[in-house]
Design a protein around this motif. Structure first.
Motif, PDB file in Angstrom:
ATOM      1  N   MET A   1     -28.486  16.212   2.905  1.00  0.00           N
ATOM      2  CA  MET A   1     -28.433  17.655   3.116  1.00  0.00           C
ATOM      3  C   MET A   1     -27.262  18.225   2.320  1.00  0.00           C
ATOM      4  SD  MET A   1     -28.043  19.730   6.733  1.00  0.00           S
ATOM      5  CE  MET A   1     -29.334  18.738   7.472  1.00  0.00           C
ATOM      6  N   LEU A   2     -27.487  19.395   1.709  1.00  0.00           N
ATOM      7  CA  LEU A   2     -26.456  20.016   0.890  1.00  0.00           C
ATOM      8  C   LEU A   2     -25.687  21.027   1.727  1.00  0.00           C
ATOM      9  CD1 LEU A   2     -28.515  20.651  -2.383  1.00  0.00           C
ATOM     10  CD2 LEU A   2     -26.982  18.757  -1.879  1.00  0.00           C
TER      11      LEU A   2
ATOM     12  N   ARG B   1     -24.118  23.282   4.663  1.00  0.00           N
ATOM     13  CA  ARG B   1     -24.649  23.902   5.867  1.00  0.00           C
ATOM     14  C   ARG B   1     -26.052  24.445   5.628  1.00  0.00           C
ATOM     15  NH1 ARG B   1     -21.131  28.502   8.842  1.00  0.00           N
ATOM     16  NH2 ARG B   1     -21.206  29.334   6.720  1.00  0.00           N
ATOM     17  N   THR B   2     -26.923  24.275   6.607  1.00  0.00           N
ATOM     18  CA  THR B   2     -28.287  24.781   6.484  1.00  0.00           C
ATOM     19  C   THR B   2     -28.263  26.305   6.434  1.00  0.00           C
ATOM     20  OG1 THR B   2     -29.172  22.902   7.701  1.00  0.00           O
ATOM     21  CG2 THR B   2     -30.559  24.850   7.567  1.00  0.00           C
ATOM     22  N   PRO B   3     -28.960  26.910   5.481  1.00  0.00           N
ATOM     23  CA  PRO B   3     -28.975  28.374   5.394  1.00  0.00           C
ATOM     24  C   PRO B   3     -29.522  29.011   6.665  1.00  0.00           C
ATOM     25  CG  PRO B   3     -29.898  27.373   3.410  1.00  0.00           C
ATOM     26  CD  PRO B   3     -29.737  26.268   4.402  1.00  0.00           C
TER      27      PRO B   3
ATOM     28  N   LEU C   1     -29.791  31.607   1.374  1.00  0.00           N
ATOM     29  CA  LEU C   1     -30.327  30.869   0.233  1.00  0.00           C
ATOM     30  C   LEU C   1     -31.213  31.811  -0.550  1.00  0.00           C
ATOM     31  CD1 LEU C   1     -30.962  28.283  -1.401  1.00  0.00           C
ATOM     32  CD2 LEU C   1     -32.825  27.850   0.228  1.00  0.00           C
TER      33      LEU C   1
ATOM     34  N   ASP D   1     -26.170  30.518  -1.719  1.00  0.00           N
ATOM     35  CA  ASP D   1     -26.723  29.314  -2.326  1.00  0.00           C
ATOM     36  C   ASP D   1     -27.911  29.768  -3.167  1.00  0.00           C
ATOM     37  OD1 ASP D   1     -27.397  26.721  -2.967  1.00  0.00           O
ATOM     38  OD2 ASP D   1     -28.070  26.173  -0.949  1.00  0.00           O
TER      39      ASP D   1
ATOM     40  N   LEU E   1     -35.590  22.938  -0.390  1.00  0.00           N
ATOM     41  CA  LEU E   1     -35.397  23.457   0.963  1.00  0.00           C
ATOM     42  C   LEU E   1     -35.133  22.328   1.950  1.00  0.00           C
ATOM     43  CD1 LEU E   1     -38.195  26.185   1.096  1.00  0.00           C
ATOM     44  CD2 LEU E   1     -35.764  26.517   0.663  1.00  0.00           C
TER      45      LEU E   1
ATOM     46  N   GLU F   1     -33.725  19.499   1.273  1.00  0.00           N
ATOM     47  CA  GLU F   1     -32.369  19.020   1.014  1.00  0.00           C
ATOM     48  C   GLU F   1     -31.332  19.858   1.747  1.00  0.00           C
ATOM     49  OE1 GLU F   1     -32.905  17.108  -3.479  1.00  0.00           O
ATOM     50  OE2 GLU F   1     -32.112  19.141  -3.218  1.00  0.00           O
ATOM     51  N   ARG F   2     -31.678  21.093   2.027  1.00  0.00           N
ATOM     52  CA  ARG F   2     -30.761  21.988   2.722  1.00  0.00           C
ATOM     53  C   ARG F   2     -31.034  22.051   4.228  1.00  0.00           C
ATOM     54  NH1 ARG F   2     -31.236  23.084  -2.467  1.00  0.00           N
ATOM     55  NH2 ARG F   2     -29.542  24.150  -3.578  1.00  0.00           N
TER      56      ARG F   2
END
Length: 206
Positions: free
Chosen positions: A1-2, A4-6, A167, A185, A199, A201-202
């Motif tokens: 995961m890149l 924090r999740t949007p 994002l 992002d 998506l 990945e996030r």
């Protein structure tokens, strides 16, 4: 995961959710050869001219200017407007991505460079994918277009989240770069499969 999740996703529409091919509309009126000549003309920049209408200039004013400065292209511009719906179709696969996000309750906002005179009658009701978005910022309506930072800030306000939690997805690198410069992002759209990977990945449920 890149990171924090949007908290929300901001989607460009043209050539991300809705395929836009102006040559198809122009060709319907004047033929494919003439459409290509118009779009590739050395004495007239269709994309720059169209951007002015996307930024809020009325089409009547844009066409009047073209008739005054480039009368030999007037029939081509008329063909584009008369047959505009022929330029639009759905981008393969992205509606399914949006549907997955919608089902998961992820907030989504559209941010499009599009004349309000052409968006509302020809796209808003035609494409189901647009009705899954919580809101759409139409540049012709708010009188500011990407990559102007103000357009992104309007989208952030509509989303209810700060820019750092958003994002942004667009098919143009300059538009993505402008979003990233504001703290969003950014994902450069190439196709639905690659978007789905980005998506995931996030941490987004698609």
């Amino acid at each position: 995961m890149l990171g924090r999740t949007p908290a929300a996703v901001v989607f460009d529409l043209g050539n991300v959710l809705i395929d836009w091919q102006p040559a198809l509309a122009i060709a319907t009126g004047v033929g494919a050869v003439e459409a290509q000549r118009f779009l590739e003309a050395e004495d007239f920049d269709f994309m720059a001219w169209n951007h002015l209408q996307d930024s809020g200039r009325p089409w009547a004013d844009g066409v009047a200017e073209l008739r005054r400065t480039h009368p030999h292209w007037a029939a081509h511009a008329d063909a584009y407007l008369a047959h505009f719906p022929a330029s639009l179709s759905e981008v393969p696969g992205t509606a399914e991505v949006v549907r997955d996000l919608h089902a998961a309750g992820i907030p989504m906002v559209g941010l499009t460079n599009w004349s309000d005179e052409l968006y509302y009658p020809y796209a808003a009701e035609r494409f189901e994918v647009l009705r899954m978005l919580d809101d759409v910022v139409v540049s012709g309506e708010v009188k500011v277009a990407k990559p102007d930072p103000r357009a992104y800030l309007i989208a952030a306000e509509r989303s209810g989240h700060p820019v750092g939690r958003l994002l942004f997805v667009d098919d143009r690198q300059d538009n993505v770069d402008a979003a990233v410069a504001l703290g969003m992002d950014g994902v450069l759209f190439t196709d639905a499969a690659a978007l789905r990977v980005a998506l995931r990945e996030r941490g987004l449920p698609v």
